[in-house]
Write a protein that holds these residues in place. Structure first.
Motif, PDB file in Angstrom:
ATOM      1  N   ASP A   1       0.587  -1.763  -0.035  1.00 26.37           N
ATOM      2  CA  ASP A   1       0.089  -0.050  -0.066  1.00 26.37           C
ATOM      3  C   ASP A   1       0.567   0.858  -0.376  1.00 26.37           C
ATOM      4  OD1 ASP A   1       1.001  -0.070   2.347  1.00 26.37           O
ATOM      5  OD2 ASP A   1      -0.992  -0.134   3.604  1.00 26.37           O
ATOM      6  N   GLY A   2       1.918   1.033   0.138  1.00 30.33           N
ATOM      7  CA  GLY A   2       3.254   2.130  -0.969  1.00 30.33           C
ATOM      8  C   GLY A   2       3.402   2.747   0.964  1.00 30.33           C
ATOM      9  N   TYR A   3       3.663   1.997   1.832  1.00 29.79           N
ATOM     10  CA  TYR A   3       4.157   2.678   3.423  1.00 29.79           C
ATOM     11  C   TYR A   3       5.414   2.359   3.161  1.00 29.79           C
ATOM     12  CZ  TYR A   3       5.090   2.695   8.193  1.00 29.79           C
ATOM     13  OH  TYR A   3       5.467   3.426   9.504  1.00 29.79           O
ATOM     14  N   ASN A   4       6.718   3.725   3.255  1.00 30.47           N
ATOM     15  CA  ASN A   4       7.697   3.260   3.841  1.00 30.47           C
ATOM     16  C   ASN A   4       8.473   2.292   5.285  1.00 30.47           C
ATOM     17  OD1 ASN A   4      10.703   3.633   3.321  1.00 30.47           O
ATOM     18  ND2 ASN A   4      10.223   5.344   4.870  1.00 30.47           N
ATOM     19  N   LEU A   5       8.650   0.941   5.089  1.00 31.71           N
ATOM     20  CA  LEU A   5       9.298   0.318   6.192  1.00 31.71           C
ATOM     21  C   LEU A   5      10.933   1.033   6.523  1.00 31.71           C
ATOM     22  CD1 LEU A   5       7.467  -3.431   5.230  1.00 31.71           C
ATOM     23  CD2 LEU A   5       6.959  -0.810   7.217  1.00 31.71           C
ATOM     24  N   GLY A   6      11.223   1.326   5.784  1.00 28.70           N
ATOM     25  CA  GLY A   6      12.786   1.344   6.167  1.00 28.70           C
ATOM     26  C   GLY A   6      13.407   1.206   4.878  1.00 28.70           C
ATOM     27  N   LEU A   7      15.433   1.768   5.344  1.00 28.42           N
ATOM     28  CA  LEU A   7      15.831   0.561   4.337  1.00 28.42           C
ATOM     29  C   LEU A   7      16.328  -1.017   5.085  1.00 28.42           C
ATOM     30  CD1 LEU A   7      18.994   3.118   4.633  1.00 28.42           C
ATOM     31  CD2 LEU A   7      16.837   2.348   2.641  1.00 28.42           C
ATOM     32  N   GLN A   8      16.097  -1.932   3.839  1.00 27.22           N
ATOM     33  CA  GLN A   8      15.985  -3.471   3.790  1.00 27.22           C
ATOM     34  C   GLN A   8      17.390  -3.876   4.935  1.00 27.22           C
ATOM     35  OE1 GLN A   8      16.227  -5.746   0.760  1.00 27.22           O
ATOM     36  NE2 GLN A   8      13.840  -7.413   1.517  1.00 27.22           N
ATOM     37  N   TYR A   9      16.799  -4.640   6.213  1.00 28.23           N
ATOM     38  CA  TYR A   9      17.254  -5.444   6.496  1.00 28.23           C
ATOM     39  C   TYR A   9      18.382  -4.370   8.230  1.00 28.23           C
ATOM     40  CZ  TYR A   9      17.195  -8.891   3.105  1.00 28.23           C
ATOM     41  OH  TYR A   9      16.562  -9.748   2.942  1.00 28.23           O
ATOM     42  N   GLN A  10      17.708  -3.068   7.654  1.00 21.22           N
ATOM     43  CA  GLN A  10      18.546  -2.043   9.059  1.00 21.22           C
ATOM     44  C   GLN A  10      17.314  -2.471  10.449  1.00 21.22           C
ATOM     45  OE1 GLN A  10      21.223   0.080   8.901  1.00 21.22           O
ATOM     46  NE2 GLN A  10      21.651  -1.270   6.833  1.00 21.22           N
ATOM     47  N   CYS A  11      17.582  -1.861  11.062  1.00 23.08           N
ATOM     48  CA  CYS A  11      16.995  -1.587  12.507  1.00 23.08           C
ATOM     49  C   CYS A  11      15.650  -1.238  12.582  1.00 23.08           C
ATOM     50  CB  CYS A  11      18.172  -1.318  13.648  1.00 23.08           C
ATOM     51  SG  CYS A  11      18.376   0.516  13.676  1.00 23.08           S
ATOM     52  N   VAL A  12      15.409  -0.054  12.009  1.00 21.16           N
ATOM     53  CA  VAL A  12      14.469   0.789  11.589  1.00 21.16           C
ATOM     54  C   VAL A  12      13.261  -0.173  11.479  1.00 21.16           C
ATOM     55  CG1 VAL A  12      13.478   3.135  10.443  1.00 21.16           C
ATOM     56  CG2 VAL A  12      15.584   2.884  11.988  1.00 21.16           C
ATOM     57  N   GLU A  13      13.789  -1.033   9.965  1.00 24.73           N
ATOM     58  CA  GLU A  13      12.842  -1.714   9.343  1.00 24.73           C
ATOM     59  C   GLU A  13      11.874  -2.519   9.694  1.00 24.73           C
ATOM     60  OE1 GLU A  13      11.894  -4.959   6.581  1.00 24.73           O
ATOM     61  OE2 GLU A  13      13.496  -4.942   7.642  1.00 24.73           O
ATOM     62  N   PHE A  14      13.409  -3.352  10.386  1.00 31.08           N
ATOM     63  CA  PHE A  14      12.680  -4.517  11.274  1.00 31.08           C
ATOM     64  C   PHE A  14      11.474  -3.629  12.373  1.00 31.08           C
ATOM     65  CE2 PHE A  14      12.623  -6.219  15.998  1.00 31.08           C
ATOM     66  CZ  PHE A  14      11.653  -7.562  15.080  1.00 31.08           C
ATOM     67  N   VAL A  15      11.124  -2.790  12.892  1.00 30.81           N
ATOM     68  CA  VAL A  15      10.658  -1.847  13.557  1.00 30.81           C
ATOM     69  C   VAL A  15       9.223  -1.489  13.753  1.00 30.81           C
ATOM     70  CG1 VAL A  15      10.573   0.325  15.521  1.00 30.81           C
ATOM     71  CG2 VAL A  15      12.644  -1.267  15.936  1.00 30.81           C
ATOM     72  N   LYS A  16       9.558  -1.232  12.225  1.00 32.41           N
ATOM     73  CA  LYS A  16       8.813  -0.323  11.722  1.00 32.41           C
ATOM     74  C   LYS A  16       7.692  -1.276  10.790  1.00 32.41           C
ATOM     75  CE  LYS A  16       9.085   2.873   9.616  1.00 32.41           C
ATOM     76  NZ  LYS A  16       8.886   4.193   8.180  1.00 32.41           N
ATOM     77  N   ARG A  17       8.499  -2.907  10.408  1.00 32.04           N
ATOM     78  CA  ARG A  17       7.760  -3.105   9.877  1.00 32.04           C
ATOM     79  C   ARG A  17       6.700  -4.745  10.927  1.00 32.04           C
ATOM     80  NH1 ARG A  17      10.608  -8.231   9.308  1.00 32.04           N
ATOM     81  NH2 ARG A  17      12.329  -7.351   9.129  1.00 32.04           N
ATOM     82  N   TYR A  18       7.636  -4.200  12.052  1.00 34.04           N
ATOM     83  CA  TYR A  18       7.283  -5.480  13.682  1.00 34.04           C
ATOM     84  C   TYR A  18       5.661  -4.682  13.368  1.00 34.04           C
ATOM     85  CZ  TYR A  18       5.509  -6.904  17.559  1.00 34.04           C
ATOM     86  OH  TYR A  18       4.944  -8.044  18.695  1.00 34.04           O
ATOM     87  N   TYR A  19       5.845  -3.775  13.608  1.00 31.64           N
ATOM     88  CA  TYR A  19       4.480  -2.149  14.065  1.00 31.64           C
ATOM     89  C   TYR A  19       3.382  -2.079  13.238  1.00 31.64           C
ATOM     90  CZ  TYR A  19       5.584  -0.251  18.249  1.00 31.64           C
ATOM     91  OH  TYR A  19       5.399  -0.148  20.172  1.00 31.64           O
ATOM     92  N   TYR A  20       3.901  -2.698  12.071  1.00 33.93           N
ATOM     93  CA  TYR A  20       3.061  -2.925  10.790  1.00 33.93           C
ATOM     94  C   TYR A  20       2.242  -3.937  10.224  1.00 33.93           C
ATOM     95  CZ  TYR A  20       1.646  -2.288   5.823  1.00 33.93           C
ATOM     96  OH  TYR A  20       0.474  -2.747   4.973  1.00 33.93           O
ATOM     97  N   GLU A  21       3.455  -4.478  10.415  1.00 39.72           N
ATOM     98  CA  GLU A  21       2.665  -6.113  10.347  1.00 39.72           C
ATOM     99  C   GLU A  21       1.362  -6.541  12.005  1.00 39.72           C
ATOM    100  OE1 GLU A  21       5.628  -9.275   8.794  1.00 39.72           O
ATOM    101  OE2 GLU A  21       6.112  -7.769   7.182  1.00 39.72           O
ATOM    102  N   TYR A  22       1.811  -6.614  12.749  1.00 41.53           N
ATOM    103  CA  TYR A  22       2.064  -6.881  14.439  1.00 41.53           C
ATOM    104  C   TYR A  22       0.862  -5.695  14.520  1.00 41.53           C
ATOM    105  CZ  TYR A  22       1.123  -9.598  18.078  1.00 41.53           C
ATOM    106  OH  TYR A  22       0.914 -10.194  19.926  1.00 41.53           O
ATOM    107  N   LEU A  23       1.007  -4.872  14.678  1.00 41.27           N
ATOM    108  CA  LEU A  23      -0.156  -3.746  15.579  1.00 41.27           C
ATOM    109  C   LEU A  23      -0.671  -3.076  14.748  1.00 41.27           C
ATOM    110  CD1 LEU A  23       3.166  -2.422  18.425  1.00 41.27           C
ATOM    111  CD2 LEU A  23       0.514  -4.588  18.428  1.00 41.27           C
ATOM    112  N   GLN A  24      -0.727  -3.531  13.399  1.00 38.86           N
ATOM    113  CA  GLN A  24      -1.636  -2.629  12.236  1.00 38.86           C
ATOM    114  C   GLN A  24      -0.976  -0.803  12.797  1.00 38.86           C
ATOM    115  OE1 GLN A  24      -3.366  -5.296  13.707  1.00 38.86           O
ATOM    116  NE2 GLN A  24      -1.894  -6.736  12.585  1.00 38.86           N
ATOM    117  N   HIS A  25       0.058  -0.381  12.558  1.00 37.09           N
ATOM    118  CA  HIS A  25       0.507   1.043  12.816  1.00 37.09           C
ATOM    119  C   HIS A  25       1.163   0.997  12.320  1.00 37.09           C
ATOM    120  CE1 HIS A  25       1.079   3.877  15.741  1.00 37.09           C
ATOM    121  NE2 HIS A  25       2.654   4.030  14.994  1.00 37.09           N
TER     122      HIS A  25
END
Length: 169
Positions: free
Chosen positions: A36-60
């Motif tokens: 849906d076009g939401y930026n998770l960050g640079l792949q495999y970086q720490c920010v990308e994991f945190v944002k992917r976690y919040y997006y996938e698990y917490l729908q944030h």
């Protein structure tokens, strides 16, 4: 680089969200963007994991989807108040609010890591906080525990680089 790992290899997971190996901490493969076009960050970086976690698990989705790890914590926001850039409640390390599972822990920038670091709280006991992290270094563990200290009705994670944590209400 760790000769026993490959970039993109799954190292761990928490709540079915994977932690991937990135090689050198400054390695950049590509930007990870959701369907849906939401930026998770640079792949495999720490920010990308945190944002992917919040997006996938917490729908944030964070209103400001860009920035380095150090940018997650705004020092001008008082303890327990909303960080509008992230749409999360922000707590200082030394807060009246004890860290909780799913909180984002923010590490300040340092001379060897000018971007800072972020991780997810995966367990909290009376005396410890355990985080899960991506891209902490080619030989680092994905899970790390820190002492949790309560003094004067305030909770502090005993790591001088941790500035605070963020929480979805």
């Amino acid at each position: 680089m760790n000769p026993f790992r490959s970039v993109g290899e799954t190292l761990d997971s928490f709540n079915n969200v994977n932690v991937y190996y990135n090689g050198a901490v400054n390695n950049v493969e590509k930007r990870n963007v959701t369907k849906d076009g939401y930026n998770l960050g640079l792949q495999y970086q720490c920010v990308e994991f945190v944002k992917r976690y919040y997006y996938e698990y917490l729908q944030h989705k964070m209103p400001d989807s860009y920035g380095h790890a150090k940018d997650f914590f705004n020092p001008n926001i008082k303890d327990g108040k909303r960080n509008t850039q992230r749409n999360l409640i922000q707590y200082t390390n030394g807060s009246m609010s004890k860290p909780k599972v799913n909180d984002i822990v923010v590490f300040q920038a340092s001379w060897y890591n000018s971007f800072g670091h972020v991780a997810i709280v995966m367990e909290v006991t009376q005396n410890t906080v355990t985080i899960i992290q991506q891209n902490a270094g080619p030989f680092s563990n994905t899970r790390v525990s820190y002492d949790l200290i309560q003094e004067n009705n305030r909770w502090k994670i005993s790591n001088s680089k941790i500035v605070g944590w963020l929480r979805k209400e």
